[in-house]
Design a protein around this motif. Structure first.
Motif, PDB file in Angstrom:
ATOM      1  N   PHE A 257     -51.506 -32.636  52.963  1.00 55.73           N
ATOM      2  CA  PHE A 257     -53.235 -32.315  53.839  1.00 55.73           C
ATOM      3  C   PHE A 257     -53.613 -31.026  54.306  1.00 55.73           C
ATOM      4  CE2 PHE A 257     -55.140 -32.703  58.340  1.00 55.73           C
ATOM      5  CZ  PHE A 257     -55.955 -33.117  58.084  1.00 55.73           C
ATOM      6  N   ILE A 258     -52.857 -30.457  55.043  1.00 58.79           N
ATOM      7  CA  ILE A 258     -52.267 -29.008  55.538  1.00 58.79           C
ATOM      8  C   ILE A 258     -53.096 -28.164  54.370  1.00 58.79           C
ATOM      9  CG2 ILE A 258     -51.510 -27.379  56.901  1.00 58.79           C
ATOM     10  CD1 ILE A 258     -52.335 -28.832  58.414  1.00 58.79           C
ATOM     11  N   SER A 259     -52.049 -28.594  53.135  1.00 64.29           N
ATOM     12  CA  SER A 259     -52.301 -27.803  51.361  1.00 64.29           C
ATOM     13  C   SER A 259     -53.633 -27.392  51.370  1.00 64.29           C
ATOM     14  CB  SER A 259     -50.962 -28.236  50.595  1.00 64.29           C
ATOM     15  OG  SER A 259     -51.068 -27.263  49.714  1.00 64.29           O
ATOM     16  N   ILE A 260     -53.888 -29.245  50.900  1.00 64.64           N
ATOM     17  CA  ILE A 260     -55.786 -29.497  50.324  1.00 64.64           C
ATOM     18  C   ILE A 260     -56.481 -28.338  51.731  1.00 64.64           C
ATOM     19  CG2 ILE A 260     -57.445 -31.384  50.710  1.00 64.64           C
ATOM     20  CD1 ILE A 260     -54.968 -32.875  49.678  1.00 64.64           C
ATOM     21  N   LYS A 261     -56.253 -28.779  53.176  1.00 73.05           N
ATOM     22  CA  LYS A 261     -57.297 -28.156  53.740  1.00 73.05           C
ATOM     23  C   LYS A 261     -57.639 -26.661  53.386  1.00 73.05           C
ATOM     24  CE  LYS A 261     -59.756 -28.899  57.776  1.00 73.05           C
ATOM     25  NZ  LYS A 261     -60.828 -29.220  57.151  1.00 73.05           N
ATOM     26  N   LYS A 262     -56.239 -25.869  53.321  1.00 71.63           N
ATOM     27  CA  LYS A 262     -56.082 -24.557  52.784  1.00 71.63           C
ATOM     28  C   LYS A 262     -57.371 -24.518  51.730  1.00 71.63           C
ATOM     29  CE  LYS A 262     -52.533 -22.565  53.157  1.00 71.63           C
ATOM     30  NZ  LYS A 262     -50.572 -22.577  53.487  1.00 71.63           N
ATOM     31  N   ASN A 263     -56.725 -24.961  50.882  1.00 73.14           N
ATOM     32  CA  ASN A 263     -57.335 -25.133  48.902  1.00 73.14           C
ATOM     33  C   ASN A 263     -58.777 -24.627  48.897  1.00 73.14           C
ATOM     34  OD1 ASN A 263     -57.994 -25.921  46.237  1.00 73.14           O
ATOM     35  ND2 ASN A 263     -56.261 -24.342  46.324  1.00 73.14           N
ATOM     36  N   ALA A 264     -58.843 -25.986  49.886  1.00 74.38           N
ATOM     37  CA  ALA A 264     -60.801 -26.391  50.465  1.00 74.38           C
ATOM     38  C   ALA A 264     -61.791 -25.066  50.218  1.00 74.38           C
ATOM     39  CB  ALA A 264     -61.239 -27.510  51.529  1.00 74.38           C
ATOM     40  N   SER A 265     -60.905 -23.686  51.354  1.00 71.87           N
ATOM     41  CA  SER A 265     -61.681 -22.865  51.975  1.00 71.87           C
ATOM     42  C   SER A 265     -60.424 -21.455  51.168  1.00 71.87           C
ATOM     43  CB  SER A 265     -61.354 -22.699  53.595  1.00 71.87           C
ATOM     44  OG  SER A 265     -59.930 -22.396  53.504  1.00 71.87           O
ATOM     45  N   HIS A 266     -60.218 -21.433  50.107  1.00 72.46           N
ATOM     46  CA  HIS A 266     -59.024 -20.343  49.931  1.00 72.46           C
ATOM     47  C   HIS A 266     -60.038 -19.403  48.930  1.00 72.46           C
ATOM     48  CE1 HIS A 266     -58.546 -22.347  45.991  1.00 72.46           C
ATOM     49  NE2 HIS A 266     -58.214 -21.295  45.916  1.00 72.46           N
ATOM     50  N   ARG A 267     -60.638 -20.164  48.046  1.00 75.49           N
ATOM     51  CA  ARG A 267     -61.433 -19.585  47.440  1.00 75.49           C
ATOM     52  C   ARG A 267     -62.493 -18.448  47.988  1.00 75.49           C
ATOM     53  NH1 ARG A 267     -64.282 -22.610  41.953  1.00 75.49           N
ATOM     54  NH2 ARG A 267     -61.972 -23.970  41.673  1.00 75.49           N
ATOM     55  N   GLN A 268     -62.781 -18.092  48.576  1.00 75.60           N
ATOM     56  CA  GLN A 268     -63.849 -17.447  49.877  1.00 75.60           C
ATOM     57  C   GLN A 268     -62.828 -16.304  50.211  1.00 75.60           C
ATOM     58  OE1 GLN A 268     -64.877 -21.414  53.005  1.00 75.60           O
ATOM     59  NE2 GLN A 268     -66.393 -19.602  53.276  1.00 75.60           N
ATOM     60  N   PRO A 269     -61.653 -16.626  50.893  1.00 81.30           N
ATOM     61  CA  PRO A 269     -61.415 -15.119  51.454  1.00 81.30           C
ATOM     62  C   PRO A 269     -60.410 -14.132  50.158  1.00 81.30           C
ATOM     63  CG  PRO A 269     -59.490 -16.717  52.188  1.00 81.30           C
ATOM     64  CD  PRO A 269     -61.340 -17.565  51.510  1.00 81.30           C
ATOM     65  N   ILE A 270     -60.384 -14.826  49.108  1.00 81.71           N
ATOM     66  CA  ILE A 270     -60.027 -14.181  47.690  1.00 81.71           C
ATOM     67  C   ILE A 270     -61.243 -13.339  47.102  1.00 81.71           C
ATOM     68  CG2 ILE A 270     -58.919 -14.536  45.247  1.00 81.71           C
ATOM     69  CD1 ILE A 270     -57.302 -16.634  46.511  1.00 81.71           C
ATOM     70  N   ALA A 271     -62.756 -14.071  47.325  1.00 81.88           N
ATOM     71  CA  ALA A 271     -63.739 -13.070  46.829  1.00 81.88           C
ATOM     72  C   ALA A 271     -64.613 -12.488  48.211  1.00 81.88           C
ATOM     73  CB  ALA A 271     -64.901 -14.320  46.920  1.00 81.88           C
ATOM     74  N   LEU A 272     -64.298 -12.577  48.538  1.00 84.21           N
ATOM     75  CA  LEU A 272     -64.189 -11.300  50.005  1.00 84.21           C
ATOM     76  C   LEU A 272     -63.060  -9.912  50.014  1.00 84.21           C
ATOM     77  CD1 LEU A 272     -64.150 -13.176  53.533  1.00 84.21           C
ATOM     78  CD2 LEU A 272     -66.248 -12.158  52.413  1.00 84.21           C
ATOM     79  N   CYS A 273     -61.588 -10.565  49.223  1.00 83.87           N
ATOM     80  CA  CYS A 273     -60.912  -9.215  48.798  1.00 83.87           C
ATOM     81  C   CYS A 273     -61.321  -8.407  47.647  1.00 83.87           C
ATOM     82  CB  CYS A 273     -59.215 -10.069  48.913  1.00 83.87           C
ATOM     83  SG  CYS A 273     -58.765 -10.577  50.602  1.00 83.87           S
ATOM     84  N   LEU A 274     -62.126  -9.236  46.727  1.00 82.97           N
ATOM     85  CA  LEU A 274     -62.417  -8.321  45.033  1.00 82.97           C
ATOM     86  C   LEU A 274     -63.935  -8.010  46.162  1.00 82.97           C
ATOM     87  CD1 LEU A 274     -62.740 -11.065  42.663  1.00 82.97           C
ATOM     88  CD2 LEU A 274     -61.669  -9.603  42.615  1.00 82.97           C
ATOM     89  N   GLN A 275     -64.398  -8.629  46.721  1.00 81.62           N
ATOM     90  CA  GLN A 275     -66.249  -7.394  47.332  1.00 81.62           C
ATOM     91  C   GLN A 275     -65.421  -6.733  47.725  1.00 81.62           C
ATOM     92  OE1 GLN A 275     -68.950 -10.087  49.210  1.00 81.62           O
ATOM     93  NE2 GLN A 275     -70.285  -8.822  49.623  1.00 81.62           N
ATOM     94  N   LEU A 276     -63.830  -6.352  49.250  1.00 80.08           N
ATOM     95  CA  LEU A 276     -63.891  -5.450  49.276  1.00 80.08           C
ATOM     96  C   LEU A 276     -63.344  -4.498  48.820  1.00 80.08           C
ATOM     97  CD1 LEU A 276     -63.047  -7.650  53.123  1.00 80.08           C
ATOM     98  CD2 LEU A 276     -64.032  -5.454  52.521  1.00 80.08           C
ATOM     99  N   PHE A 277     -62.787  -5.027  47.751  1.00 76.57           N
ATOM    100  CA  PHE A 277     -62.205  -3.892  47.112  1.00 76.57           C
ATOM    101  C   PHE A 277     -63.362  -2.832  46.081  1.00 76.57           C
ATOM    102  CE2 PHE A 277     -60.972  -2.741  42.260  1.00 76.57           C
ATOM    103  CZ  PHE A 277     -60.055  -1.320  42.669  1.00 76.57           C
ATOM    104  N   LYS A 278     -63.884  -3.711  45.516  1.00 76.31           N
ATOM    105  CA  LYS A 278     -65.107  -3.065  44.651  1.00 76.31           C
ATOM    106  C   LYS A 278     -66.204  -2.037  45.560  1.00 76.31           C
ATOM    107  CE  LYS A 278     -66.112  -7.066  42.143  1.00 76.31           C
ATOM    108  NZ  LYS A 278     -67.137  -7.926  41.511  1.00 76.31           N
TER     109      LYS A 278
END
Length: 613
Positions: free
Chosen positions: A103-124
């Motif tokens: 349940f926790i894993s699914i909760k994390k996964n539901a939002s994990h694309r946002q911070p990874i996209a932030l990382c890419l944006q911050l790198f650029k």
């Protein structure tokens, strides 16, 4: 109130409200600064509300950045997401059941694309590679986290001073609960179901008490685990010189690929093409077809996916022969061996390919297999005549397990009971049998043994596999249909029979992604064992076995379609093949020659006559 301010597009007021809420939900945290996030959660009580508040705060910072355009605000959003992940990691340590952790894993996964996209944006925006490294670690935290934590805890139990009787009682209670749940799923009588429910509750209460006792031994160490994802530096230590890991993240708009070698960490990102998902689905469907003239379409799809998934990493793949794929989401279904470069050569011809659920699990692997010194078990329940029913005879299954050169159990000998009693004693197990993957209810997936008695007597269900103790088993070959497929759970992978054997402690599993041809599988399996006996690594042995099949001129071209060979895949880690130590051998030879020369010179001196004699 924070949510209201967000809808009114006033992110600063929303952030102030969210910060006040965090102060209220964490007794030992007191900061009015919206740019400060909690680092410790020992006083957390309302954990669900705290998770939701941290996520809302992170999204409010993203909204703030859309108007301020300050990197500080975008970075603050990322830092709040990281605080959210620290909280979920803290919670997972105290969840005893895998369902709760899922349940926790699914909760994390539901939002994990946002911070990874932030990382890419911050790198650029900044060019700082630390954001790419952070994206990799975030992606790792959302891949097979439940499985990684389970294996980590098992190692912790093994290294703790816990009585064998206590661990045996825990194992017995888990098996009993599993048996009751499976039995209840096939019963409609309410009186019987009520009795089973009461018994289940009794066993569950006993299990909780036993696990509390076990936790008294392991709790301190558990609190000091500090997360269960692997660092890039730690990962590089286990990668051989000829090895490379390609780990994928499929975002909403971009494909992100991480390439890790012994000495380098690189990445690529590219937009997700419109035809990406349709190409994946079409190739997986066509690869399973043994009939029809679809070769041209398969090659076209394979070339298209190669351009999107492999071509961006070609520079880092040069000189490498040992490739590990860490897929994401629907990529779990893709047989990467099929992907073809611009010269028409597929990946199988260049690399020995291994798959795994996450890089963290690679760190859990141990040593190499000494094939000749390892006890081996082969089972073929359906080789001969079988009782009437739904089972088809597998006439080539005997040929498969004969090549194992170990204990061989055929037909009536190959029972579920024999497997349960003996499996933990063997380092290599080869099951040439039937299997069934239930995508709607994974717990009803099973591996079949010789059909005798009731269903529970000859079908080994997925929850039962979870309860096996196979930490001494180094390789399991599941030569059965659909052992590598199942329901796809975001962030955890396929809920397959092969994954269950990973839970049971087995390091390496060769599994089948679709319904396999009996004769072709027997051929590849025989060649696999031939190369394992020659001390090839498992991935290299499987690569060579498939290559032999494709290059065998006695096999018609119509039987060389992907359906016949691309279903078998290895889930495991890096291995170092046993090779002759030529440096040591050369030193020994040179030393021996010098010794002979010294002895010869000494003899000549003894025999030489004295002057004047």
């Amino acid at each position: 109130m924070g949510d209201v301010w967000v809808t009114r597009h006033q992110p600063l007021k929303a952030l102030t409200c969210y910060q006040q809420a965090i102060n209220y939900l964490l007794f030992d945290f007191n900061s009015a600064d919206i740019y400060t996030d909690p680092a410790s959660f020992n006083s957390a009580f309302y954990t669900t509300e705290l998770m939701e508040t941290l996520l809302a705060k992170a999204e409010a910072f993203t909204l703030l950045y859309s108007t301020s355009h300050r990197v500080k605000d975008l970075d603050a959003s990322l830092q709040t997401f990281l605080s959210f992940y620290r909280l979920t990691g803290f919670i997972e340590q105290f969840y005893e059941s895998d369902d709760a952790r899922m349940f926790i894993s699914i909760k994390k996964n539901a939002s994990h694309r946002q911070p990874i996209a932030l990382c890419l944006q911050l790198f650029k925006l900044t060019g700082n590679k630390k954001y790419i490294e952070q994206a990799f670690l975030l992606d790792e935290q959302n891949k097979a986290n439940t499985l990684a934590l389970y294996l980590q805890e098992n190692k912790l139990k093994a290294s703790s001073n816990i009585s064998a009787s206590l661990l045996a009682e825990e194992s017995y209670l888990k098996r009993s609960i599993t048996a009751i749940v499976l039995k209840a799923s096939g019963i409609a009588n309410m009186k019987v179901l009520t009795r089973l429910k009461d018994t289940l509750n009794q066993y569950t209460v006993r299990l909780i008490k036993v696990q509390d006792k076990i936790n008294n031994h392991t709790r301190l160490k558990k609190l000091n685990l500090g997360g269960n994802s692997i660092s890039i530096t730690e990962l590089q230590k286990i990668i051989p010189g000829d090895g490379i890991i390609l780990s994928y993240h499929i975002g909403d708009k971009e494909i992100l690929g991480f390439a890790v070698t012994k000495d380098e960490f690189n990445f690529f990102s590219k937009p997700v093409d419109q035809d990406f998902q349709p190409s994946l689905q079409e190739l997986y469907k066509l690869a399973q077809l043994a009939e029809g003239n679809n070769n041209r379409t398969v090659k076209s799809l394979s070339a298209n996916l190669y351009r999107q998934l492999i071509q961006p990493a070609e520079t880092w793949l040069k000189g490498k022969t040992n490739l590990i794929i860490i897929p994401d989401d629907e990529l779990n279904y893709l047989p990467f061996e099929l992907l073809t470069d611009n010269k028409g050569a597929n990946l199988l011809s260049h690399y020995s390919i291994t798959y795994n659920y996450s890089c963290t699990l690679l760190h859990q692997k141990t040593g190499n297999i000494q094939y000749s010194e390892t006890k081996k078990l082969g089972m073929a329940p359906f080789n001969g005549k079988i009782p009437e029913g739904n089972w088809v005879q597998l006439s080539s299954s005997k040929q498969e397990i004969e090549s194992v050169n170990g204990t061989m159990l055929l037909n009536r000998q190959a029972t579920k009971q024999h497997f349960l009693q003996q499996a933990h004693n063997y380092g290599i197990i080869h099951l040439a049998t039937h299997a069934y993957a239930n995508d709607h209810d994974p717990n009803r997936s099973f591996i079949a043994f010789y059909p005798e008695g009731k269903v529970m007597d000859h079908e080994l269900f997925l929850p039962e596999i979870y309860n096996l103790k196979l930490d001494k088993t180094r390789l399991i070959i599941l030569s059965a249909c659909q052992t590598g497929t199942g329901e796809l759970v975001k962030g955890e992978g396929l809920m397959s029979l092969s994954r269950a054997f990973s839970y049971a402690g087995c390091d390496n599993i060769i599994t089948s992604s679709w319904m396999a041809n009996d004769n072709a599988t027997a051929y590849i399996a025989s060649r696999l064992h031939y190369y394992l006996q020659k001390n090839y690594g498992i991935a290299h042995a499987l690569q060579q076995a498939k290559t032999d099949y494709l290059q065998d001129e006695s096999i018609p071209a119509t039987l060389k379609k992907p359906a016949y060979w691309a279903h078998l895949r290895l889930i495991g880690g890096f291995e170092t093949e046993a090779t002759t130590n030529w440096v040591g051998y050369a030193g020994f030879v040179i030393g021996l020659i010098v010794l002979i020369l010294i002895v010869q010179i000494s003899r000549n001196r003894v025999k030489r006559p004295r002057p004047g004699a």
